[in-house]
Design a protein around this motif. Structure first.
Motif, PDB file in Angstrom:
ATOM      1  N   MET A   1      17.896  -6.355  -3.681  1.00 43.90           N
ATOM      2  CA  MET A   1      17.892  -4.976  -4.154  1.00 43.90           C
ATOM      3  C   MET A   1      17.087  -4.912  -5.439  1.00 43.90           C
ATOM      4  SD  MET A   1      21.878  -3.896  -3.725  1.00 43.90           S
ATOM      5  CE  MET A   1      22.738  -4.149  -2.185  1.00 43.90           C
ATOM      6  N   LYS A   2      16.123  -4.022  -5.459  1.00 45.87           N
ATOM      7  CA  LYS A   2      15.314  -3.794  -6.655  1.00 45.87           C
ATOM      8  C   LYS A   2      15.781  -2.483  -7.261  1.00 45.87           C
ATOM      9  CE  LYS A   2      11.596  -6.153  -4.276  1.00 45.87           C
ATOM     10  NZ  LYS A   2      12.307  -6.242  -2.984  1.00 45.87           N
ATOM     11  N   CYS A   3      16.165  -2.529  -8.520  1.00 45.14           N
ATOM     12  CA  CYS A   3      16.837  -1.390  -9.146  1.00 45.14           C
ATOM     13  C   CYS A   3      16.199  -1.120 -10.503  1.00 45.14           C
ATOM     14  CB  CYS A   3      18.325  -1.686  -9.352  1.00 45.14           C
ATOM     15  SG  CYS A   3      19.079  -2.594  -7.994  1.00 45.14           S
ATOM     16  N   ALA A   4      16.175   0.136 -10.924  1.00 48.72           N
ATOM     17  CA  ALA A   4      15.526   0.453 -12.192  1.00 48.72           C
ATOM     18  C   ALA A   4      16.042   1.760 -12.774  1.00 48.72           C
ATOM     19  CB  ALA A   4      14.011   0.550 -12.002  1.00 48.72           C
ATOM     20  N   LEU A   5      15.916   1.857 -14.097  1.00 46.48           N
ATOM     21  CA  LEU A   5      16.044   3.122 -14.807  1.00 46.48           C
ATOM     22  C   LEU A   5      14.628   3.618 -15.052  1.00 46.48           C
ATOM     23  CD1 LEU A   5      18.770   2.183 -17.470  1.00 46.48           C
ATOM     24  CD2 LEU A   5      19.080   3.591 -15.414  1.00 46.48           C
ATOM     25  N   VAL A   6      14.339   4.821 -14.579  1.00 44.20           N
ATOM     26  CA  VAL A   6      12.975   5.342 -14.603  1.00 44.20           C
ATOM     27  C   VAL A   6      12.938   6.678 -15.328  1.00 44.20           C
ATOM     28  CG1 VAL A   6      10.968   5.974 -13.196  1.00 44.20           C
ATOM     29  CG2 VAL A   6      12.555   4.205 -12.391  1.00 44.20           C
ATOM     30  N   ASP A   7      11.996   6.818 -16.251  1.00 46.34           N
ATOM     31  CA  ASP A   7      11.793   8.087 -16.935  1.00 46.34           C
ATOM     32  C   ASP A   7      11.224   9.127 -15.972  1.00 46.34           C
ATOM     33  OD1 ASP A   7      12.712   7.458 -19.414  1.00 46.34           O
ATOM     34  OD2 ASP A   7      10.767   6.935 -20.252  1.00 46.34           O
ATOM     35  N   PRO A   8      11.372  10.419 -16.290  1.00 48.20           N
ATOM     36  CA  PRO A   8      10.777  11.456 -15.440  1.00 48.20           C
ATOM     37  C   PRO A   8       9.260  11.343 -15.295  1.00 48.20           C
ATOM     38  CG  PRO A   8      12.448  12.428 -16.847  1.00 48.20           C
ATOM     39  CD  PRO A   8      12.271  11.005 -17.314  1.00 48.20           C
ATOM     40  N   ASP A   9       8.605  10.646 -16.229  1.00 46.21           N
ATOM     41  CA  ASP A   9       7.155  10.479 -16.113  1.00 46.21           C
ATOM     42  C   ASP A   9       6.777   9.207 -15.364  1.00 46.21           C
ATOM     43  OD1 ASP A   9       7.880   8.612 -17.970  1.00 46.21           O
ATOM     44  OD2 ASP A   9       6.595   9.353 -19.582  1.00 46.21           O
ATOM     45  N   GLY A  10       7.759   8.519 -14.791  1.00 44.13           N
ATOM     46  CA  GLY A  10       7.473   7.352 -13.966  1.00 44.13           C
ATOM     47  C   GLY A  10       7.467   6.026 -14.682  1.00 44.13           C
ATOM     48  N   VAL A  11       7.835   6.002 -15.959  1.00 48.39           N
ATOM     49  CA  VAL A  11       7.858   4.758 -16.720  1.00 48.39           C
ATOM     50  C   VAL A  11       9.197   4.048 -16.504  1.00 48.39           C
ATOM     51  CG1 VAL A  11       7.810   3.741 -19.036  1.00 48.39           C
ATOM     52  CG2 VAL A  11       6.287   5.652 -18.470  1.00 48.39           C
ATOM     53  N   VAL A  12       9.134   2.762 -16.151  1.00 49.17           N
ATOM     54  CA  VAL A  12      10.350   1.976 -15.947  1.00 49.17           C
ATOM     55  C   VAL A  12      10.887   1.516 -17.300  1.00 49.17           C
ATOM     56  CG1 VAL A  12      11.301  -0.127 -14.934  1.00 49.17           C
ATOM     57  CG2 VAL A  12       9.619   1.216 -13.661  1.00 49.17           C
ATOM     58  N   ARG A  13      12.114   1.913 -17.609  1.00 49.32           N
ATOM     59  CA  ARG A  13      12.731   1.547 -18.884  1.00 49.32           C
ATOM     60  C   ARG A  13      13.542   0.263 -18.789  1.00 49.32           C
ATOM     61  NH1 ARG A  13      12.860   6.061 -22.471  1.00 49.32           N
ATOM     62  NH2 ARG A  13      13.933   4.649 -23.896  1.00 49.32           N
ATOM     63  N   HIS A  14      14.032  -0.024 -17.596  1.00 45.53           N
ATOM     64  CA  HIS A  14      14.858  -1.216 -17.399  1.00 45.53           C
ATOM     65  C   HIS A  14      14.873  -1.522 -15.907  1.00 45.53           C
ATOM     66  CE1 HIS A  14      18.259  -3.996 -17.626  1.00 45.53           C
ATOM     67  NE2 HIS A  14      18.828  -3.313 -16.655  1.00 45.53           N
ATOM     68  N   ALA A  15      14.797  -2.803 -15.560  1.00 48.97           N
ATOM     69  CA  ALA A  15      14.777  -3.179 -14.146  1.00 48.97           C
ATOM     70  C   ALA A  15      15.727  -4.347 -13.895  1.00 48.97           C
ATOM     71  CB  ALA A  15      13.363  -3.542 -13.706  1.00 48.97           C
ATOM     72  N   GLU A  16      16.295  -4.373 -12.703  1.00 53.47           N
ATOM     73  CA  GLU A  16      17.202  -5.447 -12.296  1.00 53.47           C
ATOM     74  C   GLU A  16      16.945  -5.792 -10.836  1.00 53.47           C
ATOM     75  OE1 GLU A  16      21.024  -3.812 -14.960  1.00 53.47           O
ATOM     76  OE2 GLU A  16      21.209  -4.126 -12.798  1.00 53.47           O
ATOM     77  N   ARG A  17      17.393  -6.985 -10.461  1.00 56.77           N
ATOM     78  CA  ARG A  17      17.372  -7.386  -9.047  1.00 56.77           C
ATOM     79  C   ARG A  17      18.715  -8.002  -8.706  1.00 56.77           C
ATOM     80  NH1 ARG A  17      11.584  -8.642  -6.941  1.00 56.77           N
ATOM     81  NH2 ARG A  17      10.346  -7.480  -8.440  1.00 56.77           N
ATOM     82  N   HIS A  18      19.181  -7.690  -7.512  1.00 58.46           N
ATOM     83  CA  HIS A  18      20.459  -8.210  -7.050  1.00 58.46           C
ATOM     84  C   HIS A  18      20.323  -8.620  -5.589  1.00 58.46           C
ATOM     85  CE1 HIS A  18      22.617  -6.638 -10.618  1.00 58.46           C
ATOM     86  NE2 HIS A  18      21.737  -5.656 -10.540  1.00 58.46           N
ATOM     87  N   PRO A  19      21.015  -9.676  -5.166  1.00 59.95           N
ATOM     88  CA  PRO A  19      20.956 -10.073  -3.756  1.00 59.95           C
ATOM     89  C   PRO A  19      21.620  -9.028  -2.867  1.00 59.95           C
ATOM     90  CG  PRO A  19      22.611 -11.359  -4.925  1.00 59.95           C
ATOM     91  CD  PRO A  19      21.862 -10.580  -5.971  1.00 59.95           C
ATOM     92  N   THR A  20      20.960  -8.708  -1.759  1.00 59.89           N
ATOM     93  CA  THR A  20      21.561  -7.786  -0.801  1.00 59.89           C
ATOM     94  C   THR A  20      22.704  -8.467  -0.054  1.00 59.89           C
ATOM     95  OG1 THR A  20      19.397  -6.764  -0.502  1.00 59.89           O
ATOM     96  CG2 THR A  20      21.084  -6.247   1.132  1.00 59.89           C
TER      97      THR A  20
END
Length: 312
Positions: A1-20
């Motif tokens: 699982m690829k996960c992120a906090l994304v700004d409204p302008d498309g900038v990734v502020r924080h990203a994580e990965r977790h096993p499905t």
């Protein structure tokens, strides 16, 4: 699982990965999705940010209008009301979409297809799927199954596809198919059953030799005869598939993503030439590699979430 906090302008502020860890079953996967989403929302608030919407994208057949993951062979979903489950759990407006369509949406708006209007995004990994994006919106189809480019028939006498039919595009030109064909011609054992969307494969079992599509591409570039044959067959199959797609959609740009596209000029140069040879009155599309990598799905999920906020 690829996960992120994304700004409204498309900038990734924080990203994580977790096993499905899909082997635990669909209920456990859903619980992990919801738990991870809660954690991301908590991370945002701890950083002084305000989560305003949630986007989730999954493989398989997705009914975006109802927010239901209808079917997924990879994860085991069967009619899972994922949007409502997530919205109830997090208290946020939630959008549910298809992973490849979301990736195509991101590439069309933020990536390689930006400002080109009509875009076809084609992901070539374990299978082949596509997203047709027009004016920043990806078509879903009447039943949520639009874009299954991997299941167009190109070789009636070809190998059996995972869908059960002979000669589908992904049975000849996916990363799995490249590895399988090379193994057949060389007698090399290969573990391809758990290959990933980036074209890699799982670690082989004891005494087995792992051959990946990336390795076949490298060997073809080095002039190995069998690898060159497999690569040529792959390019020809892809060109047939893309020529059919261009006849159907008449796009300005075709964006190729996934592990096979990482072969660079070794794929794109012969593929452009082969596609050009197959076109008659159709306009030749720009054929370009994806630029967002495996973040495209996260960005596309965020775009879907923001879009539904803007929908009356």
């Amino acid at each position: 699982m690829k996960c992120a906090l994304v700004d409204p302008d498309g900038v990734v502020r924080h990203a994580e990965r977790h096993p499905t860890d899909a082997g635990r079953g669909p209920d456990a996967v859903v619980e992990t999705i919801l738990t991870v989403a809660e954690g991301l929302a908590g991370k945002a608030r701890a950083d002084g940010l305000t989560p305003i919407a949630l986007g989730i994208v999954v493989p398989g057949v997705v009914d975006e209008a109802r927010g239901v993951a209808v079917w997924s062979a990879n994860v085991g979903f069967r009619d899972v009301p994922l949007r409502d489950l997530a919205s109830t759990r997090l208290g946020l407006p939630t959008a549910l979409g298809h992973d490849v369509r979301a990736g195509g949406l991101a590439e069309a708006r933020l990536g390689a297809g930006r400002n080109t209007g009509h875009v076809l995004f084609v992901a070539i990994g374990t299978g082949i799927a596509a997203a047709h994006v027009v004016a920043g919106s990806a078509a879903t189809g009447a039943h949520g199954a639009a874009g299954e480019l991997g299941h167009i028939l190109i070789r009636p006498d070809g190998p059996v596809c995972g869908c059960g039919r002979l000669g589908c595009l992904e049975a000849l030109a996916s990363a799995s198919a490249v590895a399988r064909r090379y193994a057949e011609l060389t007698g090399t054992a290969t573990d391809i059953g758990s290959a990933s969307d980036d074209g890699s494969a799982a670690e082989p079992g004891p005494g087995r030799t792992m051959v990946t599509a990336a390795e076949v591409a490298s060997r073809a570039a080095a002039g190995e005869e069998v690898a060159t044959r497999v690569w040529r067959e792959t390019v020809e199959a892809l060109a047939d598939g893309l020529a059919t797609a261009q006849a159907l959609f008449d796009v300005a740009t075709i964006v190729l993503g996934g592990g096979l596209a990482q072969a660079g000029a070794g794929l794109f140069d012969p593929l452009r030439a082969a596609l050009r040879d197959r076109l008659t009155f159709h306009r030749e599309p720009h054929l370009v590699p994806a630029v967002l990598g495996d973040e495209a799905g996260c960005l596309g999920a965020a775009l879907l979430a923001l879009d539904q906020l803007e929908t009356p």
